[in-house]
Design a protein around this motif. Structure first.
Motif, PDB file in Angstrom:
ATOM      1  N   GLN A 138      -8.547  -8.659  -2.255  1.00 28.65           N
ATOM      2  CA  GLN A 138      -8.293  -7.239  -2.282  1.00 28.65           C
ATOM      3  C   GLN A 138      -8.338  -6.754  -0.660  1.00 28.65           C
ATOM      4  O   GLN A 138      -7.287  -6.095  -0.421  1.00 28.65           O
ATOM      5  CB  GLN A 138      -9.303  -6.510  -3.122  1.00 28.65           C
ATOM      6  N   GLU A 174      -5.119  -5.417   1.565  1.00 29.03           N
ATOM      7  CA  GLU A 174      -5.090  -3.896   2.176  1.00 29.03           C
ATOM      8  C   GLU A 174      -4.945  -4.238   3.631  1.00 29.03           C
ATOM      9  O   GLU A 174      -4.126  -3.522   4.192  1.00 29.03           O
ATOM     10  CB  GLU A 174      -6.459  -3.519   1.862  1.00 29.03           C
ATOM     11  N   ARG A 215      -1.172  -4.660   4.058  1.00 27.84           N
ATOM     12  CA  ARG A 215      -0.644  -3.412   3.918  1.00 27.84           C
ATOM     13  C   ARG A 215      -0.524  -2.705   5.182  1.00 27.84           C
ATOM     14  O   ARG A 215       0.312  -1.946   5.292  1.00 27.84           O
ATOM     15  CB  ARG A 215      -1.061  -2.767   2.684  1.00 27.84           C
TER      16      ARG A 215
END
Length: 115
Positions: free
Chosen positions: A102, A106, A109
């Motif tokens: 995760q 992130e 991104r």
């Protein structure tokens, strides 16, 4: 978490030189979908206490993470793929792997948003 710790920036920058940013976004989106399936399959292997399935799904996710440039996720999978510790230890590793994944997504991104 800084990008250089999470991502293989030389690989991803190479993608950026060769591919449109939209294609890289699609690659990340595909990785996000696939990694969810891999994590679920790894969890199923734990529930079934199936060492062969554990190794198989860790191996597949390891390749996918490497292709996506998620270096810490890849390194974690290298470390745990062939482990034979008890299943409770593997549960802990799966939790760490899920969190790392995760975080890496992130960071990726955020990196994409700056391009």
């Amino acid at each position: 978490m800084i990008a250089t710790e999470q991502l293989d920036l030389s690989l991803i920058n190479g993608y950026l030189e060769a591919l449109d940013i939209a294609i890289i976004q699609q690659m990340l989106d595909l990785y996000i979908q696939q990694s969810a399936l891999y994590l679920a399959a790894i969890n199923t292997a734990i529930v079934a206490e199936d060492q062969k399935a554990w190794q198989e799904h860790c191996h597949k996710m390891k390749g996918s993470a490497a292709s996506a440039g998620l270096s810490q996720v890849h390194q974690k999978l290298v470390a745990i793929e062939k482990m034979t510790e008890n299943w409770q230890v593997k549960v802990t590793h799966l939790h760490v792997l899920t969190q790392l994944n995760q975080q890496a997504i992130e960071v990726f991104r955020q990196w994409l948003a700056k391009q």
